[in-house]
Design an enzyme around this catalytic site. Sequence first.
Site, PDB file in Angstrom:
ATOM      1  N   THR A 100       1.067  -4.559   4.207  1.00 52.35           N
ATOM      2  CA  THR A 100       0.807  -4.938   5.595  1.00 52.35           C
ATOM      3  C   THR A 100       0.199  -6.326   5.751  1.00 52.35           C
ATOM      4  O   THR A 100       0.370  -6.968   6.787  1.00 52.35           O
ATOM      5  CB  THR A 100      -0.146  -3.920   6.262  1.00 52.35           C
ATOM      6  N   ASP A 101      -0.502  -6.817   4.734  1.00 51.47           N
ATOM      7  CA  ASP A 101      -1.283  -8.045   4.916  1.00 51.47           C
ATOM      8  C   ASP A 101      -0.435  -9.268   5.231  1.00 51.47           C
ATOM      9  O   ASP A 101      -0.858 -10.142   5.993  1.00 51.47           O
ATOM     10  CB  ASP A 101      -2.144  -8.319   3.681  1.00 51.47           C
ATOM     11  N   THR A 120       0.816  -1.219   0.000  1.00 51.32           N
ATOM     12  CA  THR A 120       0.000   0.000   0.000  1.00 51.32           C
ATOM     13  C   THR A 120       0.845   1.262   0.000  1.00 51.32           C
ATOM     14  O   THR A 120       0.514   2.249  -0.661  1.00 51.32           O
ATOM     15  CB  THR A 120      -0.926   0.012   1.235  1.00 51.32           C
ATOM     16  N   SER A 147       1.138  -7.308  -1.158  1.00 53.64           N
ATOM     17  CA  SER A 147       1.701  -8.361  -0.304  1.00 53.64           C
ATOM     18  C   SER A 147       0.831  -9.617  -0.275  1.00 53.64           C
ATOM     19  O   SER A 147       1.281 -10.679   0.161  1.00 53.64           O
ATOM     20  CB  SER A 147       1.935  -7.856   1.122  1.00 53.64           C
TER      21      SER A 147
END
Length: 335
Positions: A85-86, A12, A54
């Site tokens: 972040t995932d 992101t 990700s």
Amino acid sequence: MKKLLLIATGGTIASIEGEEGLVPGLSADELLQYFQAGDQNIDVTCQILMNRDSTNMQPEHWVSMAETVAQHYPDYDGFIITHGTDTLGYTSAALSYMLQDLGKPVVLTGSQVPISFKKTDAKKNLQDAVRFACEEDMGGVFVVFDGRVIIGTRAVKMRTKSFDAFESINHPYVAKISGDEISYSWKPTTPAGEFKVNTKLCPDVFLLKLYPGTKPEIFDYIKAHYKGVIIESFGNGGVPIEERSLLPKVKNLTESGLAVLISTQCLEEGHDLFLYEVGRKVAQYDVIVSGDMNTEAIVAKLMWALGQTSDPQAVKAIIETPIAWDLSVDWGKED
């Protein structure tokens, strides 16, 4: 002058508006234009290693990141990896196993909102990551997010939208960052050995979350296609032993040489297979226990352990031995 290498992998933080939604796409120059060190004694070089959401991150990409750090290790004082972040928690754990005896900080960060957006957490996270990457006598893999520093094997994404997305599970936060100030609550010991890299992984690992009604037959498929299975059991480690009993299948897997690891669906405090009958029944087989490790670390560690050896007992020894602060040293001991 501190020299830092910023390794961009997408996510992101580097996303732009695409025809079908946000997609990573910023160049190295575009990323660096948002960076404001505020300190003339810091020199940051940016390398675009990949531009991936990700969700599409694979174990092979963990290896690329580890090899990039190893390749440039003599040339920089610290490393920053920008990441979606995932799956950031999986990557930070995997790098913690592959990059051993780090004498320099490897800091992963990202954001919930793209860095080019007006209201974004990306700039603060990046600046905090740079600040921590400049710390003296600091070695290891860390996650820096929303002003908090988390050891790489303990970071779990808990929220999908809020800026405080990550928490440290079953371990103290390393520190909190406010501007140029870093307040430590726990500091890792400096590694005694020389830095080395070991990127051997076996991705043939299956993660099975139990639920009431899980069919035992799923284990036949696992046996035919995987070398290790992580069973996320209930509570303190129980598996069904009556209707749809899983015990015969677990016994069959362990006897066939498959690595069978029992974990818990509960995030905090780990598990104790010997507390209840439903735990003791499965503990009689040669299963591996995960202690108070989180799922992200367990998955990465089992892949890494199976990359080192196919001997189930050796795999068990690796998993049940603390590495990079992933497992509490006193876990499972009597009070």
